[in-house]
Motif scaffolding. Structure first.
Motif, PDB file in Angstrom:
ATOM      1  N   LEU A 180       0.819  -1.216   0.000  1.00 49.67           N
ATOM      2  CA  LEU A 180       0.000   0.000   0.000  1.00 49.67           C
ATOM      3  C   LEU A 180       0.849   1.260   0.000  1.00 49.67           C
ATOM      4  CD1 LEU A 180      -2.812  -1.021   2.497  1.00 49.67           C
ATOM      5  CD2 LEU A 180      -2.797  -1.211   0.006  1.00 49.67           C
ATOM      6  N   GLY A 181       2.096   1.131   0.438  1.00 49.60           N
ATOM      7  CA  GLY A 181       2.992   2.280   0.446  1.00 49.60           C
ATOM      8  C   GLY A 181       2.432   3.417   1.271  1.00 49.60           C
ATOM      9  N   SER A 182       2.386   4.610   0.683  1.00 51.45           N
ATOM     10  CA  SER A 182       1.964   5.801   1.425  1.00 51.45           C
ATOM     11  C   SER A 182       0.479   6.107   1.219  1.00 51.45           C
ATOM     12  CB  SER A 182       2.798   6.997   0.972  1.00 51.45           C
ATOM     13  OG  SER A 182       2.628   7.163  -0.432  1.00 51.45           O
ATOM     14  N   MET A 183      -0.299   5.061   0.990  1.00 49.86           N
ATOM     15  CA  MET A 183      -1.736   5.198   0.747  1.00 49.86           C
ATOM     16  C   MET A 183      -2.426   5.935   1.888  1.00 49.86           C
ATOM     17  SD  MET A 183      -3.904   3.272  -1.425  1.00 49.86           S
ATOM     18  CE  MET A 183      -5.125   4.455  -1.825  1.00 49.86           C
ATOM     19  N   ASN A 184      -3.281   6.875   1.534  1.00 48.02           N
ATOM     20  CA  ASN A 184      -4.063   7.588   2.549  1.00 48.02           C
ATOM     21  C   ASN A 184      -5.456   6.975   2.651  1.00 48.02           C
ATOM     22  OD1 ASN A 184      -2.134   9.586   3.235  1.00 48.02           O
ATOM     23  ND2 ASN A 184      -2.603  10.665   1.353  1.00 48.02           N
ATOM     24  N   PHE A 185      -5.934   6.807   3.853  1.00 52.41           N
ATOM     25  CA  PHE A 185      -7.269   6.250   4.082  1.00 52.41           C
ATOM     26  C   PHE A 185      -8.166   7.314   4.688  1.00 52.41           C
ATOM     27  CE2 PHE A 185      -4.607   2.588   3.687  1.00 52.41           C
ATOM     28  CZ  PHE A 185      -5.415   1.695   2.984  1.00 52.41           C
ATOM     29  N   PRO A 186      -9.479   7.267   4.466  1.00 53.31           N
ATOM     30  CA  PRO A 186     -10.206   6.263   3.684  1.00 53.31           C
ATOM     31  C   PRO A 186      -9.885   6.356   2.197  1.00 53.31           C
ATOM     32  CG  PRO A 186     -11.695   8.002   4.405  1.00 53.31           C
ATOM     33  CD  PRO A 186     -10.367   8.268   5.038  1.00 53.31           C
ATOM     34  N   ALA A 187     -10.036   5.211   1.502  1.00 49.11           N
ATOM     35  CA  ALA A 187      -9.718   5.164   0.083  1.00 49.11           C
ATOM     36  C   ALA A 187     -10.670   4.230  -0.654  1.00 49.11           C
ATOM     37  CB  ALA A 187      -8.277   4.691  -0.105  1.00 49.11           C
ATOM     38  N   ASP A 188     -10.972   4.593  -1.879  1.00 48.72           N
ATOM     39  CA  ASP A 188     -11.810   3.792  -2.762  1.00 48.72           C
ATOM     40  C   ASP A 188     -11.088   2.486  -3.092  1.00 48.72           C
ATOM     41  OD1 ASP A 188     -12.144   3.285  -5.967  1.00 48.72           O
ATOM     42  OD2 ASP A 188     -14.043   3.840  -5.007  1.00 48.72           O
ATOM     43  N   LYS A 189     -11.835   1.396  -3.210  1.00 43.18           N
ATOM     44  CA  LYS A 189     -11.178   0.099  -3.421  1.00 43.18           C
ATOM     45  C   LYS A 189     -10.375   0.037  -4.716  1.00 43.18           C
ATOM     46  CE  LYS A 189     -14.823  -2.829  -5.397  1.00 43.18           C
ATOM     47  NZ  LYS A 189     -15.624  -4.029  -5.161  1.00 43.18           N
ATOM     48  N   GLN A 190     -10.818   0.709  -5.773  1.00 38.60           N
ATOM     49  CA  GLN A 190     -10.051   0.684  -7.028  1.00 38.60           C
ATOM     50  C   GLN A 190      -8.716   1.407  -6.854  1.00 38.60           C
ATOM     51  OE1 GLN A 190     -10.721  -1.353  -9.230  1.00 38.60           O
ATOM     52  NE2 GLN A 190     -12.837  -1.787  -8.749  1.00 38.60           N
ATOM     53  N   GLU A 191      -8.758   2.469  -6.069  1.00 42.97           N
ATOM     54  CA  GLU A 191      -7.542   3.228  -5.775  1.00 42.97           C
ATOM     55  C   GLU A 191      -6.561   2.355  -4.984  1.00 42.97           C
ATOM     56  OE1 GLU A 191      -6.551   7.502  -3.587  1.00 42.97           O
ATOM     57  OE2 GLU A 191      -8.621   6.781  -3.668  1.00 42.97           O
ATOM     58  N   VAL A 192      -7.095   1.638  -3.998  1.00 45.39           N
ATOM     59  CA  VAL A 192      -6.264   0.747  -3.178  1.00 45.39           C
ATOM     60  C   VAL A 192      -5.664  -0.355  -4.055  1.00 45.39           C
ATOM     61  CG1 VAL A 192      -6.256  -0.895  -1.248  1.00 45.39           C
ATOM     62  CG2 VAL A 192      -7.598   1.214  -1.081  1.00 45.39           C
ATOM     63  N   ALA A 193      -6.488  -0.939  -4.929  1.00 47.55           N
ATOM     64  CA  ALA A 193      -6.022  -2.013  -5.810  1.00 47.55           C
ATOM     65  C   ALA A 193      -4.924  -1.514  -6.748  1.00 47.55           C
ATOM     66  CB  ALA A 193      -7.190  -2.582  -6.610  1.00 47.55           C
ATOM     67  N   SER A 194      -5.127  -0.342  -7.330  1.00 47.90           N
ATOM     68  CA  SER A 194      -4.129   0.223  -8.251  1.00 47.90           C
ATOM     69  C   SER A 194      -2.819   0.506  -7.523  1.00 47.90           C
ATOM     70  CB  SER A 194      -4.640   1.527  -8.864  1.00 47.90           C
ATOM     71  OG  SER A 194      -5.777   1.276  -9.633  1.00 47.90           O
ATOM     72  N   HIS A 195      -2.929   1.025  -6.317  1.00 43.73           N
ATOM     73  CA  HIS A 195      -1.746   1.338  -5.516  1.00 43.73           C
ATOM     74  C   HIS A 195      -0.968   0.062  -5.213  1.00 43.73           C
ATOM     75  CE1 HIS A 195      -0.466   5.118  -3.634  1.00 43.73           C
ATOM     76  NE2 HIS A 195       0.172   4.361  -2.768  1.00 43.73           N
ATOM     77  N   ALA A 196      -1.707  -0.987  -4.812  1.00 38.55           N
ATOM     78  CA  ALA A 196      -1.067  -2.266  -4.500  1.00 38.55           C
ATOM     79  C   ALA A 196      -0.370  -2.825  -5.739  1.00 38.55           C
ATOM     80  CB  ALA A 196      -2.101  -3.251  -3.972  1.00 38.55           C
ATOM     81  N   GLU A 197      -1.055  -2.737  -6.876  1.00 41.12           N
ATOM     82  CA  GLU A 197      -0.499  -3.256  -8.127  1.00 41.12           C
ATOM     83  C   GLU A 197       0.789  -2.527  -8.491  1.00 41.12           C
ATOM     84  OE1 GLU A 197      -2.801  -5.173 -11.800  1.00 41.12           O
ATOM     85  OE2 GLU A 197      -3.253  -3.063 -11.460  1.00 41.12           O
ATOM     86  N   SER A 198       0.796  -1.216  -8.327  1.00 36.83           N
ATOM     87  CA  SER A 198       1.986  -0.450  -8.691  1.00 36.83           C
ATOM     88  C   SER A 198       3.137  -0.690  -7.716  1.00 36.83           C
ATOM     89  CB  SER A 198       1.668   1.042  -8.798  1.00 36.83           C
ATOM     90  OG  SER A 198       1.297   1.566  -7.556  1.00 36.83           O
ATOM     91  N   ASN A 199       2.823  -1.257  -6.542  1.00 38.54           N
ATOM     92  CA  ASN A 199       3.867  -1.605  -5.571  1.00 38.54           C
ATOM     93  C   ASN A 199       4.186  -3.096  -5.605  1.00 38.54           C
ATOM     94  OD1 ASN A 199       4.606   0.898  -4.286  1.00 38.54           O
ATOM     95  ND2 ASN A 199       2.556   0.937  -3.440  1.00 38.54           N
ATOM     96  N   ASP A 200       3.888  -3.730  -6.765  1.00 40.86           N
ATOM     97  CA  ASP A 200       4.253  -5.130  -6.993  1.00 40.86           C
ATOM     98  C   ASP A 200       3.582  -6.136  -6.064  1.00 40.86           C
ATOM     99  OD1 ASP A 200       5.960  -4.459  -9.131  1.00 40.86           O
ATOM    100  OD2 ASP A 200       7.552  -3.945  -7.722  1.00 40.86           O
ATOM    101  N   ALA A 201       2.350  -5.841  -5.652  1.00 37.63           N
ATOM    102  CA  ALA A 201       1.603  -6.824  -4.867  1.00 37.63           C
ATOM    103  C   ALA A 201       1.274  -8.012  -5.767  1.00 37.63           C
ATOM    104  CB  ALA A 201       0.316  -6.201  -4.341  1.00 37.63           C
ATOM    105  N   PRO A 202       1.225  -9.215  -5.193  1.00 38.57           N
ATOM    106  CA  PRO A 202       0.838 -10.383  -5.998  1.00 38.57           C
ATOM    107  C   PRO A 202      -0.552 -10.174  -6.611  1.00 38.57           C
ATOM    108  CG  PRO A 202       1.655 -11.050  -3.841  1.00 38.57           C
ATOM    109  CD  PRO A 202       1.527  -9.561  -3.814  1.00 38.57           C
ATOM    110  N   GLN A 203      -0.762 -10.706  -7.811  1.00 40.51           N
ATOM    111  CA  GLN A 203      -2.053 -10.540  -8.486  1.00 40.51           C
ATOM    112  C   GLN A 203      -3.211 -11.016  -7.626  1.00 40.51           C
ATOM    113  OE1 GLN A 203      -1.524  -8.045 -10.935  1.00 40.51           O
ATOM    114  NE2 GLN A 203      -3.492  -9.014 -11.287  1.00 40.51           N
ATOM    115  N   ALA A 204      -2.992 -12.072  -6.846  1.00 40.39           N
ATOM    116  CA  ALA A 204      -4.066 -12.598  -5.993  1.00 40.39           C
ATOM    117  C   ALA A 204      -4.519 -11.560  -4.972  1.00 40.39           C
ATOM    118  CB  ALA A 204      -3.599 -13.869  -5.280  1.00 40.39           C
ATOM    119  N   VAL A 205      -3.563 -10.788  -4.455  1.00 40.29           N
ATOM    120  CA  VAL A 205      -3.891  -9.730  -3.487  1.00 40.29           C
ATOM    121  C   VAL A 205      -4.696  -8.633  -4.176  1.00 40.29           C
ATOM    122  CG1 VAL A 205      -2.912  -7.903  -2.022  1.00 40.29           C
ATOM    123  CG2 VAL A 205      -1.901 -10.192  -2.003  1.00 40.29           C
ATOM    124  N   VAL A 206      -4.231  -8.207  -5.336  1.00 38.84           N
ATOM    125  CA  VAL A 206      -4.917  -7.158  -6.098  1.00 38.84           C
ATOM    126  C   VAL A 206      -6.343  -7.604  -6.446  1.00 38.84           C
ATOM    127  CG1 VAL A 206      -4.878  -5.775  -8.208  1.00 38.84           C
ATOM    128  CG2 VAL A 206      -2.738  -6.268  -7.009  1.00 38.84           C
TER     129      VAL A 206
END
Length: 68
Positions: A18-44
């Protein structure tokens, strides 16, 4: 990482995705952030497929990823 392994994901690992993600956050925003930080596809995918539209904290994201 298979879905069985997601139940072992801990908060510090998730925080790295999630890196420096600010909450509350929309789920698509969270997913995109995770993806850009190399989270496994299953997590995304778990974030994207969550019934929760808006996450209030990393802990809430973790519960969704673990499927609880």
């Amino acid at each position: 990482m298979d879905l069985g392994g997601l139940s072992d994901l801990n908060l510090s690992e998730l925080q790295q995705y999630l890196g420096s993600m600010n909450f509350p956050a929309d789920k698509q925003e969270v997913a995109s952030h995770a993806e850009s930080n190399d989270a496994p596809q299953a997590v995304v995918a778990q974030i994207r497929n969550s019934a929760i539209e808006r996450f209030d904290s990393p802990e809430e994201v973790l519960q969704a990823v673990r499927g609880r």
